[in-house]
Structures are given as C-alpha cells and as structure tokens.
Scaffold this active site. Structure first.
Site, PDB file in Angstrom:
ATOM      1  N   LYS A 122       7.489   1.037   2.836  1.00  0.00           N
ATOM      2  CA  LYS A 122       8.594   0.484   2.060  1.00  0.00           C
ATOM      3  C   LYS A 122       9.444  -0.478   2.893  1.00  0.00           C
ATOM      4  O   LYS A 122      10.047  -1.398   2.338  1.00  0.00           O
ATOM      5  CB  LYS A 122       9.453   1.605   1.468  1.00  0.00           C
ATOM      6  CG  LYS A 122       8.685   2.651   0.660  1.00  0.00           C
ATOM      7  CD  LYS A 122       7.725   2.073  -0.340  1.00  0.00           C
ATOM      8  CE  LYS A 122       6.943   3.054  -1.201  1.00  0.00           C
ATOM      9  NZ  LYS A 122       6.175   4.113  -0.522  1.00  0.00           N
TER      10      LYS A 122
ATOM     11  N   TYR B  15       0.544  14.608  -8.724  1.00  0.00           N
ATOM     12  CA  TYR B  15       1.345  13.872  -7.751  1.00  0.00           C
ATOM     13  C   TYR B  15       2.005  14.883  -6.805  1.00  0.00           C
ATOM     14  O   TYR B  15       2.584  15.873  -7.256  1.00  0.00           O
ATOM     15  CB  TYR B  15       2.438  13.034  -8.445  1.00  0.00           C
ATOM     16  CG  TYR B  15       3.398  12.439  -7.424  1.00  0.00           C
ATOM     17  CD1 TYR B  15       3.089  11.247  -6.771  1.00  0.00           C
ATOM     18  CD2 TYR B  15       4.560  13.107  -7.059  1.00  0.00           C
ATOM     19  CE1 TYR B  15       3.919  10.738  -5.793  1.00  0.00           C
ATOM     20  CE2 TYR B  15       5.404  12.601  -6.080  1.00  0.00           C
ATOM     21  CZ  TYR B  15       5.086  11.412  -5.448  1.00  0.00           C
ATOM     22  OH  TYR B  15       5.894  10.915  -4.462  1.00  0.00           O
TER      23      TYR B  15
ATOM     24  N   TYR C 154       0.282  11.354   0.096  1.00  0.00           N
ATOM     25  CA  TYR C 154      -0.337  10.028   0.050  1.00  0.00           C
ATOM     26  C   TYR C 154      -1.508   9.862   1.015  1.00  0.00           C
ATOM     27  O   TYR C 154      -2.658   9.757   0.618  1.00  0.00           O
ATOM     28  CB  TYR C 154       0.706   8.943   0.372  1.00  0.00           C
ATOM     29  CG  TYR C 154       1.860   8.863  -0.588  1.00  0.00           C
ATOM     30  CD1 TYR C 154       1.697   8.309  -1.847  1.00  0.00           C
ATOM     31  CD2 TYR C 154       3.122   9.331  -0.234  1.00  0.00           C
ATOM     32  CE1 TYR C 154       2.763   8.226  -2.732  1.00  0.00           C
ATOM     33  CE2 TYR C 154       4.198   9.241  -1.114  1.00  0.00           C
ATOM     34  CZ  TYR C 154       4.005   8.688  -2.363  1.00  0.00           C
ATOM     35  OH  TYR C 154       5.062   8.603  -3.236  1.00  0.00           O
TER      36      TYR C 154
HETATM   37  C1  LIG Z   1       5.101   4.863  -1.318  1.00  0.00           C
HETATM   38  C2  LIG Z   1       3.958   5.295  -0.492  1.00  0.00           C
HETATM   39  C3  LIG Z   1       2.633   4.997  -0.860  1.00  0.00           C
HETATM   40  C4  LIG Z   1       2.285   4.293  -2.142  1.00  0.00           C
HETATM   41  O1  LIG Z   1       2.671   2.945  -2.142  1.00  0.00           O
HETATM   42  P1  LIG Z   1       2.998   2.235  -3.535  1.00  0.00           P
HETATM   43  O2  LIG Z   1       3.481   0.899  -3.188  1.00  0.00           O
HETATM   44  O3  LIG Z   1       4.012   3.095  -4.203  1.00  0.00           O
HETATM   45  O4  LIG Z   1       1.731   2.204  -4.348  1.00  0.00           O
HETATM   46  C5  LIG Z   1       1.620   5.411  -0.029  1.00  0.00           C
HETATM   47  N1  LIG Z   1       1.869   6.083   1.115  1.00  0.00           N
HETATM   48  C6  LIG Z   1       3.120   6.384   1.489  1.00  0.00           C
HETATM   49  C7  LIG Z   1       3.316   7.155   2.749  1.00  0.00           C
HETATM   50  C8  LIG Z   1       4.205   6.012   0.710  1.00  0.00           C
HETATM   51  O5  LIG Z   1       5.443   6.332   1.086  1.00  0.00           O
END
Ligand SMILES: *Cc1c(COP(=O)(O)O)cnc(C)c1O
Length: 337
Positions: A52, A269, A295
């Site tokens: 991010k 999720y 993730y």
């Molecule tokens: C937010 C996030 C993702 C996913 O990215 P998006 O842009 O929301 O598709 C993947 N891995 C981590 C660690 C994240 O924080």
C-alpha cells in the site's frame, strides 16, 4: 518503453524504491524452477511497509495538494492497508481515522489488540471498530467516518479499501512494471511468469496496465485471496482499464489479460487452509521469508502447487511478488499451534 509517470503525476516519496529483487535459491531447487522474489514487503521504512505504501505515494500527493489534514480509510481489523495509511499520515504530519471492520471471523481476543491494529494505534490513528464483511462496495461505515472528521472541523482525504477503487490507485503498480524491466536488464533475466496475491484489485490491475505497455508478453497470475473470484476479477479489471486510460496506453485491456486463480483462497477472506499454512512454513524454513495467512501465504501456496503440477514449466523464470503482510502474523498465532 518506460511509462514516464514521474513527469506526469506527482509522487510523494515514502518508500525505498526500487524494492529489492533476489533469487530464492533453496525454494528454486526444491521446486525445479528459477524463482526470484520482488520484495515490496521491505520497501519502506514506514512501519514495516508493504504494497500500500507504493500506491499511497501517488494518493498522498493529491491529499497534500487538496490541503487535507486527515486520512480516512477502511479495512479488516488486521488490515495491512489501514496500518500503512496510519504510517503515511504520521510521516506527513496528518491525522488518521480508520474504520476496522470484522471481515474475518477469527476467534481470539488478541485479534483486536496485536499486530497491525496495535501499530496503527501506536502511530496515533483513531481506530473505529464497526461494520463487517469484505466487499468492494462503498461502505456506510466509511462514509460515516468521513462525516465525523468534517463535523469536527477537519478536512478528510478519502482512501478506499486497499487504496484500489480510486482514480490514482493503479499508478503505484504501473510504475512497478517499469521497475521490474529495469531490474531484469541489470540481472540479465526475463521473468516469464509473475505471481501476485490479489484482492481489492489495484496491485494486479496496476501491473496489468504497466506490463501492457511493454514489448514482451509475460504471464501475470493473480492468486485470489478474497475467496470471491468474480468480485476480485471485476475489481482488477476496473483498476487495469482505469489505469491504462489514465496513463494513456493505446490498446485496450482485454478480459483474457486478467488472470485470476481462485484455487488457493482457502475457506474465506482472512482464513488460511492447510496449503496456506504449509506454504508459510516452507517460505519461513527454507528462505526465512515471512508470509501471512491472509495474502502472501496463499499466493505462495499457489506458486508451490503450480510448480509441482507442472502448470509452471520446470526451469521457468518466475517472479514471486511479496506484498507484505507479516505484521499480521502475531494475531494469527493460533493457526500455528
Ligand atoms: C492489500 C494486500 C494485498 C492485496 O492487494 P490488492 O491491491 O488489495 O489486490 C496482498 N498482500 C498484502 C500483504 C496486502 O496487504
């Protein structure tokens, strides 16, 4: 071709870019592929960074230009995204209001106290625990948070979940595509396959737009982590098309350019399955590369399964994009008991 984004949009430097790229030697050997990692998990000094930060560099410029004083965003209770928004606010001397919804049913009181949310609070953000359920819809809880800031006389800057459904959301990962090409030239390699986790859409969407402008086609596979393939596909496609248009690419992003693999999303999720947990252990024990149950453990599980099944051909040059997430690990200690 480079996209030359820096001359057309304003980036507020918040990270250490280019992020490192390096071979994963022991995993390569175990999987029979030439595997490298692109480490966006270690690309910023702001509170453990993550993907991010790369996106927020572009949004922060707009927040500053508009004279906003409070960043307002939304995510899961253990959101990496909201923690990175809190970090950016702190570093820029802004206030921060975060809606932390229950997107995951994780039975542990520590879930609301440790990991990402602890860090956000430490950095001075106001965390509002209300709302539930992951969705790319605009949430009423988020609208309320924006209203609250206005009522208190502040000027909010609205950042949607994952910084994705935003006109500038895809710029970070479009520029990532340029970065990869420069690093490929330095290391004399071409990654034919790129694996990334995908959820709110602008990471993969930005990459699709960025890679679209390049000469040499490659396979970019998004491993769905939302456990909702159609919602993820819609979000990624929207971001890819919006970003391609914003940066002025000729040629449209076609449906078949958006590859989403739903097989490794686990039960929901934020909830890992056995494959997620075993991938996390493998990455940790073979490379000391820490991944999380929400993730990166899922994208790593997908990569491992596809290398083992031959879906990724032996000897392929594969880039695993590590997007962060390890700060959530403590909140998930029960998954590893
Ligand atoms: C937010 C996030 C993702 C996913 O990215 P998006 O842009 O929301 O598709 C993947 N891995 C981590 C660690 C994240 O924080």
């Amino acid at each position: 071709m480079t996209l030359d984004l820096e001359t057309r949009f304003t980036r507020t430097p918040l990270g250490f870019f280019p992020s490192p790229v390096h071979p994963l030697k022991r995993l390569s050997k175990a999987l029979g592929i030439n595997l490298w990692a692109k480490r966006d998990d270690v690309s910023s000094g702001l509170a453990f960074g993550g993907n991010k930060v790369r996106k927020l560099e572009w949004l922060a410029s707009e927040a500053i230009a508009q004279g906003c004083d409070t960043l307002v965003s939304i995510g899961n209770i253990q959101s990496n995204h909201t923690r990175q928004v809190a970090a950016v606010a702190a570093a820029l001397g802004m206030k921060c209001r975060l809606v932390q919804e229950a997107w995951t049913k994780w039975e542990d009181p520590a879930y609301e106290q440790v990991g990402n949310i602890l860090l956000s609070r430490l950095m001075g953000a106001t965390t509002v625990l209300e709302g539930e359920g992951y969705s790319t819809e605009i949430k009423e809880t988020w609208q309320r948070a924006l209203e609250e800031v206005r009522r208190e006389g502040g000027k909010p800057y609205a950042i949607p979940a994952g910084a994705s459904d935003h006109p500038l959301g895809g710029l970070g990962y479009a520029s990532f595509a340029d970065e990869v090409v420069r690093q490929e030239a330095e290391h004399d390699i071409f990654f034919d396959t790129v694996i990334t986790a995908t959820c709110t859409g602008s990471t993969q969407g930005g990459m699709i737009a960025g890679f679209h402008g390049q000469q040499r086609p490659r396979r970019l596979i998004g491993i769905d982590t939302a456990c909702n393939e159609s919602m993820t596909r819609a979000a990624v496609t929207k971001s890819a098309r919006q970003t391609a248009e914003l940066i002025g690419l000729s040629g449209e992003v076609r449906d078949e350019d958006v590859i989403i693999d739903p097989r490794f999303a686990g039960p929901d999720y934020g909830l890992p399955d056995e494959a997620t947990l075993s991938a996390i252990r493998m990455g940790a024990q073979m490379e000391a590369m820490l991944t999380d149950p929400v993730y990166e453990g899922k994208s790593l599980a997908g990569l491992i399964a596809m290398a083992r099944s031959g879906e990724i051909a032996p000897g392929s040059n594969v880039l695993y994009v590590h997007l962060g997430g390890a700060p959530a690990l403590n909140a998930y200690h029960r998954a590893f008991e």
